[in-house]
Motif scaffolding. Structure first.
Motif, PDB file in Angstrom:
ATOM      1  N   UNK A  86     125.842 -11.611 117.773  1.00  0.00           N
ATOM      2  CA  UNK A  86     127.257 -11.424 118.149  1.00  0.00           C
ATOM      3  C   UNK A  86     127.473 -10.022 118.700  1.00  0.00           C
ATOM      4  N   UNK A  87     126.845  -9.026 118.054  1.00  0.00           N
ATOM      5  CA  UNK A  87     126.964  -7.644 118.562  1.00  0.00           C
ATOM      6  C   UNK A  87     126.487  -7.594 120.018  1.00  0.00           C
ATOM      7  N   UNK A  88     125.358  -8.229 120.286  1.00  0.00           N
ATOM      8  CA  UNK A  88     124.810  -8.202 121.647  1.00  0.00           C
ATOM      9  C   UNK A  88     125.742  -8.927 122.621  1.00  0.00           C
ATOM     10  N   UNK A  89     126.203 -10.108 122.207  1.00  0.00           N
ATOM     11  CA  UNK A  89     127.048 -10.907 123.114  1.00  0.00           C
ATOM     12  C   UNK A  89     128.351 -10.178 123.442  1.00  0.00           C
ATOM     13  N   UNK A  90     128.981  -9.613 122.421  1.00  0.00           N
ATOM     14  CA  UNK A  90     130.276  -8.941 122.666  1.00  0.00           C
ATOM     15  C   UNK A  90     130.056  -7.641 123.436  1.00  0.00           C
ATOM     16  N   UNK A  91     129.068  -6.853 123.000  1.00  0.00           N
ATOM     17  CA  UNK A  91     128.930  -5.511 123.580  1.00  0.00           C
ATOM     18  C   UNK A  91     128.289  -5.531 124.969  1.00  0.00           C
ATOM     19  N   UNK A  92     127.403  -6.497 125.217  1.00  0.00           N
ATOM     20  CA  UNK A  92     126.716  -6.513 126.521  1.00  0.00           C
ATOM     21  C   UNK A  92     127.352  -7.552 127.450  1.00  0.00           C
ATOM     22  N   UNK A  93     127.351  -8.826 127.033  1.00  0.00           N
ATOM     23  CA  UNK A  93     127.975  -9.843 127.904  1.00  0.00           C
ATOM     24  C   UNK A  93     129.462  -9.529 128.108  1.00  0.00           C
ATOM     25  N   UNK A  94     130.116  -9.096 127.025  1.00  0.00           N
ATOM     26  CA  UNK A  94     131.550  -8.777 127.120  1.00  0.00           C
ATOM     27  C   UNK A  94     131.789  -7.658 128.117  1.00  0.00           C
ATOM     28  N   UNK A 125     122.565   0.060 118.895  1.00  0.00           N
ATOM     29  CA  UNK A 125     122.222   1.243 119.697  1.00  0.00           C
ATOM     30  C   UNK A 125     121.862   0.836 121.130  1.00  0.00           C
ATOM     31  N   UNK A 126     121.077  -0.237 121.238  1.00  0.00           N
ATOM     32  CA  UNK A 126     120.644  -0.696 122.564  1.00  0.00           C
ATOM     33  C   UNK A 126     121.822  -1.247 123.368  1.00  0.00           C
ATOM     34  N   UNK A 127     122.790  -1.848 122.683  1.00  0.00           N
ATOM     35  CA  UNK A 127     123.947  -2.367 123.444  1.00  0.00           C
ATOM     36  C   UNK A 127     124.722  -1.226 124.109  1.00  0.00           C
ATOM     37  N   UNK A 128     124.655  -0.027 123.505  1.00  0.00           N
ATOM     38  CA  UNK A 128     125.350   1.103 124.129  1.00  0.00           C
ATOM     39  C   UNK A 128     124.535   1.637 125.325  1.00  0.00           C
ATOM     40  N   UNK A 129     123.193   1.566 125.230  1.00  0.00           N
ATOM     41  CA  UNK A 129     122.361   1.928 126.388  1.00  0.00           C
ATOM     42  C   UNK A 129     122.687   0.978 127.542  1.00  0.00           C
ATOM     43  N   UNK A 130     122.680  -0.326 127.230  1.00  0.00           N
ATOM     44  CA  UNK A 130     122.932  -1.317 128.285  1.00  0.00           C
ATOM     45  C   UNK A 130     124.366  -1.217 128.798  1.00  0.00           C
ATOM     46  N   UNK A 131     125.288  -0.949 127.896  1.00  0.00           N
ATOM     47  CA  UNK A 131     126.692  -0.787 128.314  1.00  0.00           C
ATOM     48  C   UNK A 131     126.838   0.372 129.289  1.00  0.00           C
TER      49      UNK A 131
END
Ligand SMILES: NC(=O)c1ccc[n+]([C@@H]2O[C@H](COP(=O)([O-])OP(=O)(O)OC[C@H]3O[C@@H](n4cnc5c(N)ncnc54)[C@H](O)[C@@H]3O)[C@@H](O)[C@H]2O)c1
Length: 293
Positions: A86-94, A125-131
């Protein structure tokens, strides 16, 4: 006509403080979140229910906006925890969906909530890199002005933990909101271009005190807040060996923002509460120094 700003994650901890400050500054605020903001925020502006994982939701959320402050995300501090998926989906896909909607809408001003957790140590942490990478790509593709703010920690905490946290990885939520407003202004007047900064505390300490805080800190605090040494002992405040301190001069230059709340402010607040005989042992704060009284 007022400049229109969509704030995603507006019902959250940062969102509440950012929404208030941005509205006070005269912007027209649209609050976008999966959940409705608390009733006392209703007067700040329109609420659009939006799950950033759903492209039609984000299109509605940014329609007609001049700027977007993108705070919506899950992080690792929630209890019970949110799943990594969910963290990945919201932070990256979102974030991807939001940027696609911004591009369609021609939005040229974006502030992105990154984190000091930025890195490769875990999914959040990685979702913020990708964001951040998605935001950079948005800047490259559209020439939009983009500010990425790596906030330090402002999660709600017991008061007596919040204060010493400012000496480590903590920042006051009021400083988070002020930095975000400053970044919003800088992206709107295009003085930011593509900009990334840390959002942290600055105590104004000399380097030798920063480097040897456990030994020299109590004396330095006493010089600025008489009685500080006694308060540190009485409340068994856990002092770090050295203070975490970052160079924030670029943020001051580009955003005209400087942090305003440090450990001395906490000690002044604690001193007032102590003098009133207040029991602070059970006091919790929303990642922000509470107003005395
Ligand atoms: N709190 C911290 O210490 C901290 C530190 C560094 C960075 N950040 C970042 O700052 C931002 C705000 O953090 P916060 O502490 O206010 O978080 P929060 O959990 O208090 O608020 C996040 C908000 O986002 C909303 N949200 C979650 N999923 C959503 C979705 N799919 N669509 C729309 N809204 C959704 C939630 O309902 C909530 O209101 C986040 O991007 C976070 O990663 C926070």
């Amino acid at each position: 006509m007022a400049t229109k700003v969509t704030i995603t994650g507006a019902a959250g901890n940062a969102g509440q403080a950012v929404g208030r400050l941005v509205a006070e500054a005269g912007f027209e605020v649209r609050m976008a979140d999966m959940v409705a903001p608390a009733p006392d925020l209703a007067s700040l502006g329109e609420f659009v229910r939006c799950d950033t994982r759903t492209p039609t939701d984000v299109r509605r959320a940014v329609a007609g906006a001049d700027a977007v402050v993108h705070l919506a995300a899950w992080h690792s501090a929630h209890r019970p925890p949110v799943s990594d998926a969910t963290i990945f989906a919201v932070n990256v896909d979102g974030t991807f969906n939001l940027l696609e909607a911004c591009r369609d809408e021609g939005i040229g001003s974006l502030v992105f909530a990154s984190s000091m957790a930025y890195g490769w140590s875990g999914v959040y942490a990685v979702t913020k890199v990708l964001g951040e990478e998605l935001c950079r790509a948005y800047h490259e593709m559209t020439d939009a002005s983009v500010a990425m703010l790596r906030y330090h920690e402002f999660i709600p905490a017991p008061y007596l933990e919040f204060g010493p946290r400012l000496l480590r990885n903590g920042v006051d939520r009021a400083d988070v909101a002020a930095a975000t407003l400053a970044a919003l202004r800088a992206t709107l007047d295009r003085s930011a271009g593509l900009f990334c900064t840390i959002v942290h505390t600055d105590h104004g300490m000399p380097p030798e005190v920063v480097a040897d805080f456990r030994r020299l800190g109590p004396g330095w605090c006493e010089e600025h807040v008489p009685g500080a040494r006694g308060l540190i002992e009485k409340y068994a405040l856990a002092l770090p060996e050295r203070v975490e301190q970052h160079d924030l001069t670029e943020a001051a230059r580009v955003l005209s923002w400087r942090p305003s709340v440090g450990f001395l402010d906490f000690l002044r607040d604690l001193k007032e509460r102590d003098a009133r005989g207040e029991d602070v042992s059970a006091l919790r704060v929303p990642g922000e120094l509470p107003r005395a009284g």
